[in-house]
Design an enzyme around this catalytic site. Structure first.
Site, mmCIF file in Angstrom:
data_model
loop_
_atom_site.group_PDB
_atom_site.id
_atom_site.type_symbol
_atom_site.label_atom_id
_atom_site.label_comp_id
_atom_site.label_asym_id
_atom_site.label_seq_id
_atom_site.Cartn_x
_atom_site.Cartn_y
_atom_site.Cartn_z
ATOM 1 C CG ASP A 11 -43.976 -45.097 -46.501
ATOM 2 O OD1 ASP A 11 -42.957 -45.174 -45.780
ATOM 3 O OD2 ASP A 11 -43.969 -44.619 -47.637
ATOM 4 C CG ASN A 28 -37.253 -51.954 -45.669
ATOM 5 O OD1 ASN A 28 -38.327 -52.410 -45.297
ATOM 6 N ND2 ASN A 28 -37.182 -50.813 -46.341
HETATM 7 C C1 FPP Z 1 -41.909 -47.697 -42.918
HETATM 8 O O1 FPP Z 1 -41.675 -46.411 -42.393
HETATM 9 C C2 FPP Z 1 -41.952 -48.706 -41.852
HETATM 10 C C3 FPP Z 1 -41.078 -49.745 -41.676
HETATM 11 C C4 FPP Z 1 -39.926 -50.018 -42.560
HETATM 12 C C5 FPP Z 1 -41.177 -50.682 -40.531
HETATM 13 C C6 FPP Z 1 -42.548 -51.062 -40.146
HETATM 14 C C7 FPP Z 1 -42.517 -52.002 -39.033
HETATM 15 C C8 FPP Z 1 -43.377 -51.985 -37.980
HETATM 16 C C9 FPP Z 1 -44.416 -50.967 -37.810
HETATM 17 C C10 FPP Z 1 -43.236 -53.023 -36.936
HETATM 18 C C11 FPP Z 1 -44.019 -54.281 -37.219
HETATM 19 C C12 FPP Z 1 -43.634 -55.282 -36.216
HETATM 20 C C13 FPP Z 1 -44.123 -56.581 -36.051
HETATM 21 C C14 FPP Z 1 -43.427 -57.535 -35.177
HETATM 22 C C15 FPP Z 1 -45.331 -57.071 -36.691
HETATM 23 P P1 FPP Z 1 -40.392 -45.603 -42.895
HETATM 24 O O2 FPP Z 1 -39.264 -45.859 -41.961
HETATM 25 O O3 FPP Z 1 -40.109 -45.981 -44.309
HETATM 26 O O4 FPP Z 1 -40.880 -44.140 -42.779
HETATM 27 P P2 FPP Z 1 -40.370 -42.910 -43.663
HETATM 28 O O5 FPP Z 1 -40.823 -43.190 -45.061
HETATM 29 O O6 FPP Z 1 -41.054 -41.743 -43.047
HETATM 30 O O7 FPP Z 1 -38.879 -42.854 -43.542
#
Ligand code: FPP
Length: 242
Positions: A10, A58
């Protein structure tokens, strides 16, 4: 060392926003943090890493962010498959994969097939994953077996249930790491996390590096795991309280 580590990655968006960058840059940096974590877990003898990449919830994000994430997954898979194969990683994608873009599904099938006989760390990427959905699907499969006469309802026990989950064959996570300070499970591995130690850090996922993983593992090693009993599992030491 834990045999299985699960991560809720996160804080990508906040990391980017704090730097005045678009949220998407946070996801890109998040991929790098995931690669680092996978390599370290593999080097340190951790048997499995399960990462929450995209939840069933999501899809409600803005369309351009969802599209960006799907394209990012495709690009990362394409780019990293050779090294995953070389490093003996066994990659699996857990979730309702039929709803993903068909190009991504093809890549997932190829990556799963090409790495299935490797003998290194198990890398589970939860994609379009929801814990409640997984539980409902497992219940459905057991009900169908009973309807077909292949199983008696009486014989349904925890092992039978676990073997219908997407994680079948994997030991349950010992440690759940959640970054960016949130203290929620967010519909992740609801069955499998029953006895996991939970570690929350304020570090945002793109900043989760070797030092941060080391802190999480040291914290895990300081925990006394009793699995509901009075004694830590594997010792004969008597404790004064639970
Ligand atoms: C949460 O941060 C993260 C995600 C929804 C995406 C995570 C995906 C990756 C790191 C890529 C993985 C890829 C592969 C192919 C294995 P957020 O957007 O919820 O952050 P925030 O809470 O600050 O808005």
């Amino acid at each position: 060392m834990p045999a299985h580590v699960a991560v809720i990655m996160d804080g990508n968006g906040r990391w980017a926003q704090a730097k005045g960058l678009p949220r998407m840059m946070g996801h890109r940096a998040g991929v790098e943090a995931l690669k680092t974590t996978l390599r370290l877990c593999s080097d340190w003898g951790i048997g499995a890493l399960t990462a929450y990449a995209f939840s069933t919830e999501n899809w409600s994000r803005p369309g351009d962010e969802v599209n960006f994430l799907m394209t990012l997954f495709e690009k990362v898979l394409q780019k990293e498959l050779d090294s995953l194969e070389k490093e003996q990683v066994v990659i699996r994608f857990l979730g309702d994969l039929k709803a993903l873009p068909s190009r991504l599904q093809d890549l997932i099938n190829e990556a799963t097939k090409r790495t299935s006989t490797n003998n290194g760390i198990h890398f589970n990427v939860c994609t379009n994953y929801g814990g409640r959905h997984e539980l409902v699907m497992a219940a459905k499969k057991l009900a169908e077996k009973c309807e077909r006469g292949d199983m008696k309802a009486d014989l349904i026990d925890e092992n039978a249930f676990a073997s219908e989950l997407l994680t079948a064959g994997e030991v349950d996570p010992d440690l759940l790491i959640r970054t960016s300070g949130e203290r929620r499970i967010s519909n992740f591995l609801l069955w499998q996390l029953a006895y996991a130690e939970i570690y929350v850090t304020d570090v945002l996922w793109p900043d989760f590096d070797e030092a941060a993983l080391t802190r999480a593992l040291l914290d895990y090693q300081s925990r006394c795991r009793r699995f509901g009993g009075l004694k830590p599992r594997g010792t004969s030491e008597q404790l004064e309280s639970d």
